[in-house]
Design a protein around this motif. Structure first.
Motif, PDB file in Angstrom:
ATOM      1  N   UNK A 296      10.272   2.800 -10.260  1.00  0.00           N
ATOM      2  CA  UNK A 296      11.120   3.304 -11.349  1.00  0.00           C
ATOM      3  C   UNK A 296      12.550   3.538 -10.872  1.00  0.00           C
ATOM      4  N   UNK A 297      12.702   3.923  -9.612  1.00  0.00           N
ATOM      5  CA  UNK A 297      14.050   4.141  -9.080  1.00  0.00           C
ATOM      6  C   UNK A 297      14.835   2.834  -9.044  1.00  0.00           C
ATOM      7  N   UNK A 298      14.199   1.772  -8.576  1.00  0.00           N
ATOM      8  CA  UNK A 298      14.882   0.483  -8.452  1.00  0.00           C
ATOM      9  C   UNK A 298      15.087  -0.169  -9.816  1.00  0.00           C
ATOM     10  N   UNK A 299      14.136   0.020 -10.726  1.00  0.00           N
ATOM     11  CA  UNK A 299      14.242  -0.605 -12.053  1.00  0.00           C
ATOM     12  C   UNK A 299      15.066   0.229 -13.028  1.00  0.00           C
ATOM     13  N   UNK A 300      15.462   1.432 -12.605  1.00  0.00           N
ATOM     14  CA  UNK A 300      16.304   2.320 -13.426  1.00  0.00           C
ATOM     15  C   UNK A 300      15.637   2.690 -14.756  1.00  0.00           C
ATOM     16  N   UNK A 301      14.340   2.991 -14.657  1.00  0.00           N
ATOM     17  CA  UNK A 301      13.622   3.507 -15.823  1.00  0.00           C
ATOM     18  C   UNK A 301      12.936   4.800 -15.414  1.00  0.00           C
ATOM     19  N   UNK A 302      12.493   5.580 -16.397  1.00  0.00           N
ATOM     20  CA  UNK A 302      11.771   6.802 -16.050  1.00  0.00           C
ATOM     21  C   UNK A 302      10.272   6.515 -15.961  1.00  0.00           C
TER      22      UNK A 302
ATOM     23  N   UNK B  89       4.710   4.080 -17.529  1.00  0.00           N
ATOM     24  CA  UNK B  89       3.322   4.285 -17.960  1.00  0.00           C
ATOM     25  C   UNK B  89       3.063   3.803 -19.384  1.00  0.00           C
ATOM     26  N   UNK B  90       4.105   3.471 -20.114  1.00  0.00           N
ATOM     27  CA  UNK B  90       3.909   2.819 -21.411  1.00  0.00           C
ATOM     28  C   UNK B  90       3.455   1.370 -21.237  1.00  0.00           C
ATOM     29  N   UNK B  91       3.747   0.813 -20.053  1.00  0.00           N
ATOM     30  CA  UNK B  91       3.455  -0.599 -19.798  1.00  0.00           C
ATOM     31  C   UNK B  91       2.281  -0.808 -18.849  1.00  0.00           C
ATOM     32  N   UNK B  92       2.117   0.095 -17.885  1.00  0.00           N
ATOM     33  CA  UNK B  92       1.059  -0.057 -16.885  1.00  0.00           C
ATOM     34  C   UNK B  92       0.397   1.288 -16.615  1.00  0.00           C
ATOM     35  N   UNK B  93      -0.892   1.245 -16.291  1.00  0.00           N
ATOM     36  CA  UNK B  93      -1.628   2.483 -16.028  1.00  0.00           C
ATOM     37  C   UNK B  93      -1.148   3.146 -14.742  1.00  0.00           C
ATOM     38  N   UNK B  94      -0.899   2.331 -13.729  1.00  0.00           N
ATOM     39  CA  UNK B  94      -0.427   2.807 -12.431  1.00  0.00           C
ATOM     40  C   UNK B  94       0.038   1.593 -11.631  1.00  0.00           C
ATOM     41  N   UNK B  95       0.370   1.806 -10.368  1.00  0.00           N
ATOM     42  CA  UNK B  95       0.850   0.685  -9.549  1.00  0.00           C
ATOM     43  C   UNK B  95      -0.220  -0.390  -9.399  1.00  0.00           C
TER      44      UNK B  95
ATOM     45  N   UNK C  98       0.816  -1.217   0.000  1.00  0.00           N
ATOM     46  CA  UNK C  98       0.000   0.000   0.000  1.00  0.00           C
ATOM     47  C   UNK C  98       0.849   1.267   0.000  1.00  0.00           C
ATOM     48  N   UNK C  99       2.087   1.164   0.474  1.00  0.00           N
ATOM     49  CA  UNK C  99       2.960   2.340   0.556  1.00  0.00           C
ATOM     50  C   UNK C  99       3.941   2.446  -0.604  1.00  0.00           C
ATOM     51  N   UNK C 100       3.989   1.434  -1.448  1.00  0.00           N
ATOM     52  CA  UNK C 100       4.906   1.459  -2.587  1.00  0.00           C
ATOM     53  C   UNK C 100       4.372   2.417  -3.650  1.00  0.00           C
ATOM     54  N   UNK C 101       5.243   3.255  -4.173  1.00  0.00           N
ATOM     55  CA  UNK C 101       4.847   4.221  -5.195  1.00  0.00           C
ATOM     56  C   UNK C 101       5.485   3.864  -6.537  1.00  0.00           C
ATOM     57  N   UNK C 102       4.969   4.473  -7.583  1.00  0.00           N
ATOM     58  CA  UNK C 102       5.574   4.302  -8.908  1.00  0.00           C
ATOM     59  C   UNK C 102       7.017   4.793  -8.883  1.00  0.00           C
ATOM     60  N   UNK C 103       7.273   5.860  -8.138  1.00  0.00           N
ATOM     61  CA  UNK C 103       8.643   6.386  -8.029  1.00  0.00           C
ATOM     62  C   UNK C 103       9.588   5.357  -7.420  1.00  0.00           C
TER      63      UNK C 103
END
Length: 205
Positions: free
Chosen positions: A37-43, A48-54, A29-34
């Motif tokens: 993206x930080x851990x996966x090293x993508x922007x 958002x090209x792959x998923x609408x949101x978390x 519940x506390x995990x964010x898109x940021x």
């Protein structure tokens, strides 16, 4: 050179792995898109090209796993109440295939069943197991009634919780048990009484 589809699949796998990595220390519940993206090293744009949101990411991942569970339960239950498997020390095909599936998705299942995971995951899997067991019981007996000494709801809960508890103990631990060994433990859990598991003979008062 990798195709566009292969690059897309690689990015999505990277995103999922990032979700699971963040989930080791942070509740879903506390995990964010940021975080992802930080851990996966993508922007964020790539995410958002792959998923609408978390939530879309989580829904797609869990839906894919549950659909595989449903497929196994739908196609492999026909021999699941045949005592010969236990007498020959072999797991039912449905048990073997479910454990194989968990082994292939160990990190995902560990996260989703853990304290940081999705609280709806356990009851969803439980409901799928319950439906499959009741349907097969009706096929074998002509009805869905368990032993008269235990109410049906208690009996089915004992069976489903035993299966999932063994799986969770396995994926949470580091005991080196193979998936074949875990399948056999589930089979023994289905057939042995608690007294037998405790090593207490029938003659003991």
């Amino acid at each position: 050179m990798a195709s566009q589809k292969e690059r897309q699949e690689k990015t999505e796998t990277n995103i999922i792995q990032a979700l699971l990595e963040v989930g080791q220390t942070k509740p879903l519940a506390q995990i964010s898109v940021s975080d992802i993206t930080r851990v996966s090293h993508i922007n964020r744009g790539t995410f958002y090209l792959h998923f609408l949101d978390k939530n879309d990411l989580v829904n797609q991942v869990t839906k894919g796993f549950i659909e595989q569970v449903q497929m196994i339960l739908r196609t492999e239950m026909s021999e699941s109440m045949d005592y010969r498997y236990f007498s020959e020390d072999k797991p039912y095909p449905v048990i073997k295939n479910l454990v194989d599936l968990v082994a292939e998705n160990k990190e995902l299942v560990r996260f989703m069943l853990g304290i940081n995971g999705d609280p709806e995951f356990y009851p969803t899997i439980t409901a799928e197991l319950k439906t499959a067991i009741l349907n097969d019981l009706k096929r074998v007996k002509g009805n869905q009634d368990f032993t008269s000494s235990i109410p049906n709801e208690y009996a089915i809960r004992l069976i489903t919780s035993m299966i999932l508890t063994i799986i969770k103990t396995w994926i949470d631990g580091d005991d080196g048990l193979t998936k074949e060994a875990v399948s056999k433990i589930i089979m023994k859990g289905l057939y042995l009484s608690p007294y037998q598991m405790l090593g207490i003979g029938k003659s003991r008062k």
